[in-house]
Write an enzyme that holds these catalytic residues in place. Structure first.
Site, short mmCIF file in Angstrom:
data_model
loop_
_atom_site.label_atom_id
_atom_site.label_comp_id
_atom_site.label_asym_id
_atom_site.label_seq_id
_atom_site.Cartn_x
_atom_site.Cartn_y
_atom_site.Cartn_z
N CYS A 152 0.80 -1.23 0.00
CA CYS A 152 0.00 0.00 0.00
C CYS A 152 0.83 1.28 0.00
O CYS A 152 0.28 2.38 -0.14
CB CYS A 152 -0.94 0.00 1.19
N HIS A 285 -2.55 8.53 5.56
CA HIS A 285 -2.89 7.24 4.95
C HIS A 285 -4.33 6.89 5.33
O HIS A 285 -5.12 6.54 4.45
CB HIS A 285 -1.92 6.18 5.45
N HIS A 319 -9.64 2.64 -0.57
CA HIS A 319 -8.21 2.36 -0.50
C HIS A 319 -7.79 1.77 -1.84
O HIS A 319 -8.15 0.64 -2.18
CB HIS A 319 -7.91 1.38 0.64
#
Lengths: 389, 356
Positions: A152, A285, A319
């Site tokens: 990620c 994030h 995401h």
């Protein structure tokens, strides 16, 4: 502004929040949350996802949605800085991804299992589809090219890698960012880990219940000041620092004390030569999972104080995994350029264990420096420090 | 930059000492493996499971797959081999892989097919991501510098090595553990054979060039410790890593080391080689794989450090190339490690004798 060697001369984005930066910012202003059930493939898993509604026909790469998304964002990024003919230019390509790096075609594998005979076109497509190599071929870039597969944080690390290439003179221009499509494989994987939200995500909220998956691409054109000058271009946006640190702790869980993330941000600050007090906002994030937001929130509070202006744009995009760092760096640059940041969608109630409070509405920002953070599977932490002149 | 340490695991065993032995011994027949679904038995330069059974280093990663275990062992051995007390906050890790943890990815697909989307194993999923191996390296060695996994199919090792140099140049790290890891599971053996064929006698013939002799798949991991430091034990210097710029410095190298392994037509090699510079290729020791350049570089670094040349393991030479055909002491100052891809683009790494 601090002296910068690396300008951001072009931006391109595509996500569920829209195609193109201008459309996306309008979507942010309206606080659109374009999530819905999975429509791209058949699945028994029921959860909202953030799909891109339409990719223009001109960018479609057959059976590779990730490459299609990347080309769409790339086109906007190159167009925004009139980057066409690359003859004579040393151009690098640094792109992060997760899904496109894996040979995970379910039908290919099912066929192999059942008959011992699987279609090799799938393998050919996979080999030709390494995203950095694909883009380098597509635009005839002759500089370094690498696909970053750091889960990620891939997009953020890809931009950081390109930043180093430019600083050390390996190329004059770099195409950097991330791209990822929505895929059944990570949807199953994240579901098995119990971190997929059955409703819309709410990063940093007291009652957060996990993430929503999304898809998209965010591409930045990074360029040395000398190269931009030669091309007759200028930009008041730049990358000033990048920091990355490993947790050395666990394959999936973030280090509870956040030491790796803190070290990453400190490295980015040190490289930029500025202090935490000069940061006007952080694009976090902020996935909406219990563990990520707790650790990240504590670190940001510890480093920047409780009054920090902070947001997570994952409430708009979901995401997007390997694309997240690219998209969020572009959104951070846009925030600095526009002088405002959108609300942090989904945040309603403060978590007493998290010392920061994400913005609940569109917020004016004053200042020249902002940070974008990424945390990832494998204990990766990465931070970019962006500036505006 | 200086190459301070090497860790390697390949079909012949684990450790740079074992690799040196293999260079001295020459070609060994690889083991044959079944591909049950296509009812074939084919040779593979596979890493023996006994060589990845390190109960001390791997005690906290029992669930890790073969790829991760190979990478952890090679990375750990590289640091030990360097003899340098590295600063763990200032050490970076770059792992380059062509195919990543594909066997674990297929295991995860097995889960989806056999048990359904809602019943898959989170452990298998976590281990299937490309950067799982580096995550295990950071935990096993307690390294907290930048940690990156990268992938490409052309020049995956050379690109990673260039990035390591960049990290040292811009002060991001004091030392970098840079390496490769690739495995060859059942499905990959099927793909490899289907796409490229396999030499059934197990011999990789790197000097057939065109038409190529069939390759034999390989697997393994190599890591290097690189740094500006120049301790007496350093293997060599690595100054030039060049892409598409010819074959590097004008000065003649002592040996040209080529990545030829039967996977692509080798005409570009044949055209580029000088009749006056002896050529070596060690792919018959570790097999054909996209990250094979790292294994060749390990051989080149050993040759410079030991001032020994090692005869190529298989010397079939239909084009009468000037080969390194005898193992003996030799004065070696410069080795060029040369790779070509299927578009005849080149990558050259220059390995030079260290100046103390």
């Amino acid at each position: 502004m601090k002296n910068s060697e690396v300008l951001i001369t072009g931006l391109g984005v595509i996500s569920a929040a829209g195609r193109g930066l201008s459309v996306t910012l309008d979507s942010f202003k309206r606080v659109d949350r374009n999530a819905g059930p999975v429509s791209l493939f058949t699945t028994s898993l029921e959860c909202p996802v953030f799909e891109v509604r339409q990719i223009p026909a001109g960018f479609i790469v057959e059976k590779s949605r990730t490459l299609s998304l990347a080309l769409c964002a790339l086109d906007e990024a190159m167009d925004s800085t009139s980057l066409g003919d690359l003859t004579g230019l040393r151009v690098g390509v640094s792109i992060g991804t997760t899904v496109a790096s894996q040979l995970n075609d379910l039908e290919f594998y099912r066929s192999y299992r059942q008959s011992g005979n699987a279609p090799m076109e799938v393998v050919d497509r996979y080999i030709k589809g390494n995203i950095a190599e694909f883009i380098a071929r597509k635009i005839s870039a002759r500089g370094p090219a690498l696909t970053v597969v750091n889960a990620c944080s891939s997009g953020t690390d890809a931009i950081g890698m390109a930043f180093s290439w430019l600083k050390t003179g390996l190329c004059d221009i770099a195409v950097a960012g991330g791209a990822d499509e929505l895929s059944l494989i990570p949807l199953c994987g994240f579901s098995s880990l119990g971190i997929v939200n059955q409703s819309l995500c709410s990063p940093f909220d007291r009652d957060r219940r996990g993430l929503n998956l999304g898809e998209g691409a965010g591409i930045l054109i990074l360029e040395t000041e000398a190269s931009a000058k030669l091309r007759g271009k200028s930009s008041d946006l730049c990358i000033l620092g990048y920091g990355a640190s490993a947790d050395a702790y666990h394959l999936t869980a973030p280090r509870p004390d956040g030491a790796g993330l803190e070290a990453s941000i400190n490295k980015a600050l040190a490289e930029a030569g500025i202090g935490p007090g000069e940061i006007c906002f952080v694009n976090a994030h902020g996935t909406g999972t219990t563990d990520n937001d707790l650790v990240e929130g504590k670190v940001l509070g510890r480093m920047f104080g409780p009054d920090l202006k902070v947001l997570s744009t994952k409430g708009f995009t979901g995401h997007t995994l390997g694309a997240a760092g690219g998209l969020e760096a572009a959104f951070t640059a846009a925030g600095l350029s526009e002088g405002w940041i959108p609300s942090s969608p989904g945040f309603r109630n403060k978590d007493d264990d998290i010392p920061i409070t994400p913005v609940k509405e569109e917020t004016r920002i004053k200042g020249r420096y902002a940070v974008s953070t990424s945390l990832a599977f494998g204990g990766n932490n990465a931070a970019l420090l962006l500036g505006r002149g | 930059m200086n190459l301070l340490g090497i860790g390697i695991i390949f079909s012949g065993g684990r450790g740079i000492g074992r690799y040196e032995d293999a260079l001295k011994q020459g070609w060994q027949q690889p083991v044959e493996y079944d591909i049950p679904r296509i009812q074939k038995r084919l040779p593979v330069y596979a890493v023996n499971n006994g060589d990845i059974a390190d109960k001390v280093l791997l005690k906290k990663m029992r669930r890790a797959d073969k790829l991760s275990k190979m990478a952890v062992l090679a990375a750990s051995d590289a640091i030990k081999d360097s003899g340098v007390d590295i600063n763990k906050n200032r050490t970076g890790i770059i792992l380059s892989t062509a195919f990543g943890a594909h066997q674990t990815t297929f295991d995860f697909l097995d889960n989806i097919i056999d048990y359904g989307e809602a019943q898959v194993s989170p452990t298998i999923f976590s281990n299937s991501v490309h950067n799982a191996a580096v995550s295990y390296i950071t935990s096993a060695l307690d390294i907290t510098g930048p940690a990156l996994t990268v992938t490409r199919f052309s020049f995956p090792f050379q690109s990673a090595l260039q990035l390591a140099q960049v990290w040292l140049l811009d002060g991001r790290c004091d030392s970098v553990l840079v390496g490769v890891a690739d495995e060859c599971g059942e499905v990959m053996r099927y793909i490899f054979d289907g796409k490229l064929g396999t030499a059934t006698d197990g011999k990789v013939r790197p000097f057939h060039f065109s038409p190529t002799s069939p390759p034999v798949p390989g697997e393994g991991s190599v890591f290097f410790v690189v740094s500006w430091k120049s301790p007496e034990k350093a293997y060599c210097r690595i100054d030039d890593i060049a892409f598409n710029e010819g074959l590097g410095p004008n000065e003649a190298s002592d040996i040209d080391l080529i990545d030829s392994d039967g996977t692509i037509d080798g005409t570009a090699y044949l055209k580029a080689l000088s009749p006056t510079v002896p050529v070596a290729a060690y792919s018959p020791l570790f097999g054909s794989l996209m990250t094979g350049s790292a294994f060749n570089c390990a051989a080149g670094a050993l040759m410079i450090k030991k001032q020994m040349q090692y005869a190529g393991p298989i010397l079939e030479n239909p084009h009468n190339v000037n080969l390194v055909d005898v193992s003996r002491p030799a004065g070696i100052d410069l080795i060029r490690s040369i790779g070509y891809n299927c578009s005849a683009e080149s990558a050259v790494i220059c390995l030079r004798k260290s100046r103390l």
